[in-house]
Scaffold this motif. Structure first.
Motif, short mmCIF file in Angstrom:
data_model
loop_
_atom_site.label_atom_id
_atom_site.label_comp_id
_atom_site.label_asym_id
_atom_site.label_seq_id
_atom_site.Cartn_x
_atom_site.Cartn_y
_atom_site.Cartn_z
N ALA B 50 43.95 25.80 33.35
CA ALA B 50 45.29 26.94 33.46
C ALA B 50 46.03 26.57 32.57
O ALA B 50 47.08 27.65 32.53
N LEU B 100 40.72 38.66 38.93
CA LEU B 100 41.60 37.18 39.85
C LEU B 100 41.73 37.53 41.10
O LEU B 100 41.89 39.01 42.17
N CYS B 105 45.16 30.60 37.75
CA CYS B 105 44.12 29.97 36.47
C CYS B 105 44.24 31.18 35.48
O CYS B 105 43.69 31.49 33.97
N THR B 106 44.29 32.51 35.57
CA THR B 106 44.35 33.50 35.13
C THR B 106 45.06 33.51 33.56
O THR B 106 44.15 34.33 32.25
N GLN B 109 42.63 31.97 31.35
CA GLN B 109 41.52 32.90 31.32
C GLN B 109 41.45 33.70 30.01
O GLN B 109 40.76 34.07 29.25
N ASN B 135 37.40 26.65 32.12
CA ASN B 135 38.51 27.31 32.60
C ASN B 135 38.59 27.57 33.68
O ASN B 135 37.22 27.98 34.24
N CYS B 137 38.05 28.38 37.81
CA CYS B 137 38.73 29.80 39.12
C CYS B 137 38.11 28.89 40.80
O CYS B 137 37.33 28.57 40.52
N CYS B 139 38.49 31.00 42.48
CA CYS B 139 38.63 32.37 44.09
C CYS B 139 37.75 33.27 43.49
O CYS B 139 36.67 33.31 44.36
N THR B 140 36.85 33.41 42.41
CA THR B 140 36.85 34.88 41.84
C THR B 140 34.58 34.58 41.91
O THR B 140 34.42 35.27 42.15
N TYR B 142 33.94 33.24 39.29
CA TYR B 142 33.25 33.83 37.72
C TYR B 142 32.75 35.03 37.30
O TYR B 142 32.81 34.93 36.18
N ILE B 145 35.09 37.75 36.93
CA ILE B 145 35.34 36.76 35.45
C ILE B 145 34.99 37.11 34.51
O ILE B 145 35.33 37.58 32.98
#
Lengths: 161, 158, 286
Positions: B50, B100, B105-106, B109, B135, B137, B139-140, B142, B145
């Motif tokens: 991050a 996101l 983390c964006t 990323q 990196n 994440c 939430c997503t 991946y 992303i």
């Protein structure tokens, strides 16, 4: 973490018991222990420094002997901290002496150790290995100091596990 | 130990002279002294990504960089690369693809994806996975992303 | 030498060594990937730092006239991972570098910093032991070289004495053959749970194999007896026996990456997988 080990000494059990309850001797056998003092009939204060991978930690410990059962068993508790409370250490210890024969004694130890704080975050698996190797070093030093005459080949060197 | 030491850096194009303690990380300097809070403090041990920024154009962990050890180097944070065409394409693709959720983390990323695409303009899914494997994440999952990075790569090749 | 109070920036190895000799509490910093993580966790608190960034001879990969290689201690993992000239039996060094952490950390970490830290879960130590690399060390008395197998001595401990530093890793010329590095990790970029590094070449007496296991004890495990079993014309029983010997020699930790028992189970399986792959690759070439 649980630290266990055992080693044999070529001396009668009562003699080994006497040595194991001599704080000055024990301090001299603990790797990294540079001072020990008796602060009450059952309490000792000690400082022990250990190092690994560039990390150095100096623990101020209080050891309380909670039960003495001569010539078989000593129970104790260790409490302490290092680096102005950056890590805390607590341990319950049991040392047991078993008669192999009239002239030989097996010393077994079990210690349930918890470390919290900065050192608690670091490679606990490796720390256990380190403490186990300190246990083996302790056994060697103790044997060297109290075995007046090493029992040549009659007593095979126990490999503490 | 507590005494501050001088250091000169170029941060997002501007020369910066600071005095910092020996063990202050670049991440702490950026966030706490310069209020550049785009790089995030996640794990502070180099795992989560991050805090990714660039040093002399190379993506690095700001949390594993000591400010004093960056003497004379050029630091770019997410705030300083907003006009970069690759970052613009990546940002648009992240927005369009919903890549996101919480956004923590964006910034990392985006910097890591930019490092990847600047070396490989047509990466495979696996290459994107490897390029962004440092990196995390939460939430997503991946997938979005990775899709967004592939989509940005396509749009840059047009 | 420029001296910025707590940060020393020597321009030569001799200067770096003299700073270390004068300031025993100073720490070397190369890429910072490990040192700074330890500072952040408050495990170490250096009084001064010696940055090796300005020491030219520590940077880069050069080929020796005999076909061997010198990898400067400050060479980033990224650069070793991208080194396509490490062919044949040396390919495992490039493979190990490419599996260290992730792309961003490979931009920072260096080979000298990694091996001096000697974390048992690192990728370089087993690869360098299997490749029979030599570690070049500088001190006030000059340079010395040690085989990688003697450089790693215990958990997080190397043969480095105080005021010594790693200056380079030397690789002997590649043989025709195969070099493999396999790593089992929980997720991409993690430390190895168990790793295996293996070189294999073939000659008139059959194949010659050198295998080292990583993350299975304080130092990489290489056994001449296991290598002998894996050389010549080994069959399944020799392969199994070599796996048993290596597992018996292991002293793995119990940690979040796996129990000691699990790691012991992995050793013969990972060895067999790497061995079989290497043998197939050799077969395809001859």
């Amino acid at each position: 973490m649980r630290i266990e080990g055992s080693f044999d000494i070529a001396l009668p059990r009562a003699a080994v018991y006497g040595h194991l309850t001599d704080p000055g001797l024990i301090a001299a056998c603990i790797p990294g222990c540079d001072q020990i003092e008796r602060i009450s009939p059952t309490d000792y204060r000690a400082r022990v420094t250990i190092g690994m991978g560039g990390i150095k930690a100096s623990f101020n410990l209080v050891v309380e002997v909670t039960s003495e059962q001569p010539p078989e068993r000593v129970l104790s508790q260790t409490r302490g901290e290092e680096g102005s409370r950056a890590s805390m250490l607590a341990a319950d210890n049991e040392v047991a002496l078993e008669e192999i024969d009239a002239a030989n004694t097996r010393v077994s130890y079990v210690s349930d150790v918890s470390v919290t704080g900065r050192l608690g975050k670091f490679a606990l698996g490796v720390m256990k290995k380190k403490v186990e190797s300190l246990g083996r070093e302790f056994a060697e030093r103790l044997r060297e100091r109290i075995q007046i005459q090493p029992a040549a080949s009659s007593a095979p060197e126990a490999v503490p596990q | 130990m507590s005494r501050d030491l001088p250091v000169n850096l170029e941060i997002n194009g501007a020369a910066v002279a600071l005095e910092v303690p020996l063990t202050e990380t670049l991440l702490a300097t950026l966030r706490e002294r310069l209020q550049l809070t785009g790089a995030k403090r996640g794990c502070n041990q180099g795992v989560c990504g991050a805090c990714t920024v660039t040093l002399d154009g190379v993506a690095v962990r700001a949390c594993l960089s000591l400010t004093l050890n960056c003497e004379g180097q050029k630091v770019a944070t997410i705030e300083g690369v907003a006009a970069d065409p690759l970052i613009e394409a990546l940002q648009q693709a992240f927005v369009d693809g919903g890549a996101l959720q919480c956004g923590f983390c964006t910034p990392g990323q985006l910097i890591a994806a930019r490092a990847l695409l600047s070396q490989n303009s047509d990466p495979s899914v696996e290459e994107v996975q490897q390029g962004l494997s440092g990196n995390l994440c939460r939430c997503t999952g991946y997938r979005k992303i990775i899709d967004a990075v592939l989509s940005a790569a396509r749009s840059m090749r047009k | 030498m420029s001296v910025d109070q707590g940060v020393f920036r020597p321009a030569s190895v001799d200067e770096a060594v003299s700073v270390l000799a004068r300031l025993p509490d100073a720490r070397l910093i190369s890429g910072g990937a490990t040192l700074v993580a330890m500072i952040n966790a408050r495990l170490i608190e250096p009084a001064a730092l010696v940055s090796l960034a300005g020491v030219d001879e520590l940077h880069g990969i050069t080929e020796n006239p005999d076909g061997g290689w010198r990898i400067g201690a400050m060479t980033r993992h990224r650069d070793v991972a991208a080194e396509r000239r490490f062919t044949g039996t040396l390919a495992l060094v490039q493979q190990a570098a490419s599996l260290i952490a992730n792309a961003t950390v490979r931009n920072m970490g260096t080979i000298g910093g990694a091996i001096a830290h000697a974390d048992p879960g690192l990728d370089y130590p087993p690869a360098l032991v299997a490749a029979d690399a030599q570690i070049e060390i500088a001190s006030g008395k000059g340079r010395r070289r040690l085989p990688a197998s003697e450089f790693f001595v215990d958990w997080y401990a190397t043969a480095l004495q105080s005021a010594e530093l790693v200056t380079a890793v030397h690789l002997r010329a590649a043989s025709d053959g195969v070099g493999l590095y396999h790593k089992l990790a929980r997720v991409s970029g993690d430390y190895a749970t168990v790793s295996v590094a293996l070189t294999m070449s073939s000659g008139v007496a059959g194949i010659a194999t050198r295998a080292a296991m990583g993350a299975c004890g304080p130092t990489p495990i290489l056994l001449e007896e296991a290598n002998a079993l894996l050389s010549g014309s080994p069959g399944e029983s020799e392969l199994n026996r070599a796996g048993e010997l290596l597992a018996a020699a292991a002293d793995p930790v119990d940690d979040v990456r796996g129990s000691a028992e699990y790691r012991r189970l992995l050793i013969p399986r990972m060895l067999a997988r790497a061995f079989t792959e290497a043998r197939a690759a050799i077969g395809a070439r001859t």
